[in-house]
Scaffold this motif. Structure first.
Motif, PDB file in Angstrom:
ATOM      1  N   ARG A 142       0.847  -1.192   0.000  1.00 44.24           N
ATOM      2  CA  ARG A 142       0.000   0.000   0.000  1.00 44.24           C
ATOM      3  C   ARG A 142       0.881   1.239   0.000  1.00 44.24           C
ATOM      4  O   ARG A 142       2.003   1.221   0.504  1.00 44.24           O
ATOM      5  CB  ARG A 142      -0.907  -0.004   1.240  1.00 44.24           C
ATOM      6  CG  ARG A 142      -1.783  -1.239   1.358  1.00 44.24           C
ATOM      7  CD  ARG A 142      -2.927  -1.227   0.363  1.00 44.24           C
ATOM      8  NE  ARG A 142      -3.935  -0.274   0.751  1.00 44.24           N
ATOM      9  CZ  ARG A 142      -5.044  -0.583   1.436  1.00 44.24           C
ATOM     10  NH1 ARG A 142      -5.290  -1.821   1.790  1.00 44.24           N
ATOM     11  NH2 ARG A 142      -5.912   0.360   1.746  1.00 44.24           N
ATOM     12  N   LEU A 143       0.324   2.293  -0.582  1.00 44.28           N
ATOM     13  CA  LEU A 143       1.084   3.538  -0.735  1.00 44.28           C
ATOM     14  C   LEU A 143       1.719   4.001   0.575  1.00 44.28           C
ATOM     15  O   LEU A 143       2.892   4.369   0.620  1.00 44.28           O
ATOM     16  CB  LEU A 143       0.174   4.640  -1.287  1.00 44.28           C
ATOM     17  CG  LEU A 143       0.906   5.949  -1.569  1.00 44.28           C
ATOM     18  CD1 LEU A 143       1.809   5.812  -2.785  1.00 44.28           C
ATOM     19  CD2 LEU A 143      -0.071   7.084  -1.761  1.00 44.28           C
ATOM     20  N   PRO A 178      -0.394   9.042  -7.522  1.00 44.41           N
ATOM     21  CA  PRO A 178      -0.849   9.517  -6.218  1.00 44.41           C
ATOM     22  C   PRO A 178       0.128  10.521  -5.618  1.00 44.41           C
ATOM     23  O   PRO A 178       1.294  10.585  -6.029  1.00 44.41           O
ATOM     24  CB  PRO A 178      -0.816   8.219  -5.396  1.00 44.41           C
ATOM     25  CG  PRO A 178       0.370   7.478  -5.955  1.00 44.41           C
ATOM     26  CD  PRO A 178       0.398   7.799  -7.424  1.00 44.41           C
ATOM     27  N   GLN A 179      -0.344  11.317  -4.666  1.00 46.88           N
ATOM     28  CA  GLN A 179       0.578  12.086  -3.840  1.00 46.88           C
ATOM     29  C   GLN A 179       1.234  11.113  -2.871  1.00 46.88           C
ATOM     30  O   GLN A 179       0.571  10.198  -2.376  1.00 46.88           O
ATOM     31  CB  GLN A 179      -0.190  13.137  -3.039  1.00 46.88           C
ATOM     32  CG  GLN A 179      -0.790  14.214  -3.922  1.00 46.88           C
ATOM     33  CD  GLN A 179      -1.179  15.448  -3.130  1.00 46.88           C
ATOM     34  OE1 GLN A 179      -1.042  15.494  -1.901  1.00 46.88           O
ATOM     35  NE2 GLN A 179      -1.664  16.450  -3.824  1.00 46.88           N
ATOM     36  N   ILE A 180       2.519  11.326  -2.609  1.00 40.65           N
ATOM     37  CA  ILE A 180       3.244  10.398  -1.733  1.00 40.65           C
ATOM     38  C   ILE A 180       3.815  11.143  -0.529  1.00 40.65           C
ATOM     39  O   ILE A 180       4.937  11.658  -0.571  1.00 40.65           O
ATOM     40  CB  ILE A 180       4.374   9.677  -2.506  1.00 40.65           C
ATOM     41  CG1 ILE A 180       3.840   9.114  -3.834  1.00 40.65           C
ATOM     42  CG2 ILE A 180       4.989   8.578  -1.635  1.00 40.65           C
ATOM     43  CD1 ILE A 180       4.924   8.536  -4.732  1.00 40.65           C
ATOM     44  N   PRO A 181       3.058  11.206   0.558  1.00 41.21           N
ATOM     45  CA  PRO A 181       3.580  11.849   1.769  1.00 41.21           C
ATOM     46  C   PRO A 181       4.763  11.052   2.324  1.00 41.21           C
ATOM     47  O   PRO A 181       4.885   9.852   2.057  1.00 41.21           O
ATOM     48  CB  PRO A 181       2.406  11.797   2.752  1.00 41.21           C
ATOM     49  CG  PRO A 181       1.210  11.419   1.958  1.00 41.21           C
ATOM     50  CD  PRO A 181       1.712  10.660   0.764  1.00 41.21           C
ATOM     51  N   ASN A 182       5.589  11.715   3.085  1.00 40.86           N
ATOM     52  CA  ASN A 182       6.732  11.042   3.723  1.00 40.86           C
ATOM     53  C   ASN A 182       6.442  10.708   5.178  1.00 40.86           C
ATOM     54  O   ASN A 182       7.349  10.567   5.991  1.00 40.86           O
ATOM     55  CB  ASN A 182       7.972  11.915   3.584  1.00 40.86           C
ATOM     56  CG  ASN A 182       8.389  12.046   2.144  1.00 40.86           C
ATOM     57  OD1 ASN A 182       8.717  11.042   1.505  1.00 40.86           O
ATOM     58  ND2 ASN A 182       8.344  13.244   1.600  1.00 40.86           N
ATOM     59  N   PHE A 183       5.152  10.614   5.493  1.00 45.13           N
ATOM     60  CA  PHE A 183       4.741  10.264   6.858  1.00 45.13           C
ATOM     61  C   PHE A 183       3.373   9.599   6.772  1.00 45.13           C
ATOM     62  O   PHE A 183       2.651   9.760   5.788  1.00 45.13           O
ATOM     63  CB  PHE A 183       4.647  11.524   7.726  1.00 45.13           C
ATOM     64  CG  PHE A 183       3.627  12.515   7.237  1.00 45.13           C
ATOM     65  CD1 PHE A 183       3.935  13.380   6.198  1.00 45.13           C
ATOM     66  CD2 PHE A 183       2.352  12.543   7.768  1.00 45.13           C
ATOM     67  CE1 PHE A 183       2.989  14.279   5.716  1.00 45.13           C
ATOM     68  CE2 PHE A 183       1.395  13.441   7.298  1.00 45.13           C
ATOM     69  CZ  PHE A 183       1.712  14.306   6.262  1.00 45.13           C
ATOM     70  N   GLY A 187      -0.097   0.593   5.655  1.00 40.05           N
ATOM     71  CA  GLY A 187      -1.266  -0.222   5.317  1.00 40.05           C
ATOM     72  C   GLY A 187      -2.481   0.540   4.830  1.00 40.05           C
ATOM     73  O   GLY A 187      -3.579  -0.010   4.785  1.00 40.05           O
ATOM     74  N   THR A 188      -2.301   1.784   4.422  1.00 37.86           N
ATOM     75  CA  THR A 188      -3.445   2.543   3.882  1.00 37.86           C
ATOM     76  C   THR A 188      -3.089   3.127   2.511  1.00 37.86           C
ATOM     77  O   THR A 188      -1.962   3.013   2.044  1.00 37.86           O
ATOM     78  CB  THR A 188      -3.876   3.692   4.824  1.00 37.86           C
ATOM     79  OG1 THR A 188      -2.837   4.671   4.835  1.00 37.86           O
ATOM     80  CG2 THR A 188      -4.121   3.203   6.236  1.00 37.86           C
ATOM     81  N   GLY A 189      -4.093   3.739   1.882  1.00 34.14           N
ATOM     82  CA  GLY A 189      -3.849   4.368   0.580  1.00 34.14           C
ATOM     83  C   GLY A 189      -3.941   3.369  -0.551  1.00 34.14           C
ATOM     84  O   GLY A 189      -4.275   2.197  -0.337  1.00 34.14           O
ATOM     85  N   VAL A 190      -3.636   3.826  -1.780  1.00 36.03           N
ATOM     86  CA  VAL A 190      -3.834   2.973  -2.961  1.00 36.03           C
ATOM     87  C   VAL A 190      -2.954   1.725  -2.887  1.00 36.03           C
ATOM     88  O   VAL A 190      -1.882   1.726  -2.280  1.00 36.03           O
ATOM     89  CB  VAL A 190      -3.555   3.720  -4.292  1.00 36.03           C
ATOM     90  CG1 VAL A 190      -4.468   4.919  -4.451  1.00 36.03           C
ATOM     91  CG2 VAL A 190      -2.104   4.107  -4.429  1.00 36.03           C
ATOM     92  N   ARG A 191      -3.470   0.657  -3.496  1.00 31.56           N
ATOM     93  CA  ARG A 191      -2.698  -0.575  -3.582  1.00 31.56           C
ATOM     94  C   ARG A 191      -1.649  -0.412  -4.686  1.00 31.56           C
ATOM     95  O   ARG A 191      -1.954   0.088  -5.769  1.00 31.56           O
ATOM     96  CB  ARG A 191      -3.622  -1.756  -3.883  1.00 31.56           C
ATOM     97  CG  ARG A 191      -3.022  -3.083  -3.528  1.00 31.56           C
ATOM     98  CD  ARG A 191      -4.059  -4.194  -3.492  1.00 31.56           C
ATOM     99  NE  ARG A 191      -4.924  -4.150  -2.305  1.00 31.56           N
ATOM    100  CZ  ARG A 191      -4.563  -4.537  -1.080  1.00 31.56           C
ATOM    101  NH1 ARG A 191      -3.344  -5.005  -0.848  1.00 31.56           N
ATOM    102  NH2 ARG A 191      -5.417  -4.482  -0.072  1.00 31.56           N
TER     103      ARG A 191
END
Ligand code: MF3
Ligand code: CO
Length: 251
Positions: A142-143, A178-183, A187-191
């Motif tokens: 997950r992302l 997707p946007q990719i936060p560094n925090f 186990g959540t967000g896009v697969r």
């Protein structure tokens, strides 16, 4: 919507990112006391032309230069200028191009001459956190596994991850979903799926994570004036796992 790329498209994104990596390598070798960030910007433009590419950042939402040069407490999006770099500075070079319809984007932080041990440590941990994130870019993950891995490594060393800016999908646009936060928690967000191409870019502050934007509307600095470092790679997710595309030798 996250766009999955065909093998043909990934070849083109690879070609663009190799050009970026090659140019960053040259810029890195030019960094020295007395060199100005404007000289680095001008060199990046010349090399971009020689590679049949166009700068990705110049004119993007009005950004006025081809290279972002962020010195010491500047986090990202610093404007190149005519101030000579000084021994002990660290400078982040963030660079992108468009070539044959596809974007490349990567960043490195470089030492100017001999730097302090704390500055060296900050750079090292930031680079490591990028690789920790990349390791999690696997099919069926997950992302936020990427985000969480970056944050965990950074905070284990007492540093903080910037919240205000994130990594991103990349392809025929510089910034895609997707946007990719560094925090974030794992186990959540896009697969994550084969065919995704992602620019992962931790920005790490020595002290607090808060940033402030200067009057120029771009330059992001640490609120507390402490040092900041930034590394970025564009990667592709394949069946076999992540492949780093922004490497000049393709290794
Ligand atoms: N690597 C940065 C990003 O992906 C650089 C963007 S600078 C800009 O956001 F000028 F193009 F915005
Ligand atoms: Co980027």
């Amino acid at each position: 919507m996250v766009i999955l790329k065909s093998p043909k498209e990934i070849e083109k994104i690879t070609a663009s990112n190799r050009i970026v990596a090659k140019i960053l390598k040259t810029l890195e070798s030019e960094v020295a006391r007395g060199v100005t960030t404007m000289q680095l910007n001008d060199l990046s433009e010349r090399l971009t032309g020689e590679n049949q590419a166009v700068p990705a950042f110049k004119g993007y939402r009005g950004y006025p230069f081809s290279l972002c040069t962020s010195v010491n407490h500047v986090v990202v999006h610093g404007f190149p200028n005519d101030t000579p770099l000084e021994e002990g500075d660290i400078v982040s070079l963030d660079f992108g191009i468009l070539h044959d319809g596809y974007y490349g984007d990567a960043a490195i932080t470089v030492a100017v001459g001999k730097i302090s041990a704390p500055a060296m440590k900050l750079m090292q941990v930031t680079r490591e956190s990028l690789y920790k994130g990349i390791e999690k870019a696997v099919p069926d993950g997950r992302l936020s596994d990427i985000s969480h891995a970056v944050q965990t490594h950074v905070e284990a060393h007492g540093y903080s991850v910037v919240r205000k800016f994130v990594g991103h999908g990349i392809g025929s646009k510089l910034h895609e979903d997707p946007q990719i936060p560094n925090f974030g928690k794992a186990g959540t967000g896009v697969r994550l799926k084969p065919g995704m191409t992602l620019a992962i870019e931790p920005m790490v502050n020595e002290k607090g994570y808060e940033v402030r934007i200067l009057e120029d509307g771009w330059t992001a600095v640490t609120e507390d004036g402490a040092l900041s470092a930034h590394f970025e790679h564009t990667i592709a997710i394949t069946e076999k796992g992540p492949v780093i595309l922004s490497r000049s030798d393709g290794s």
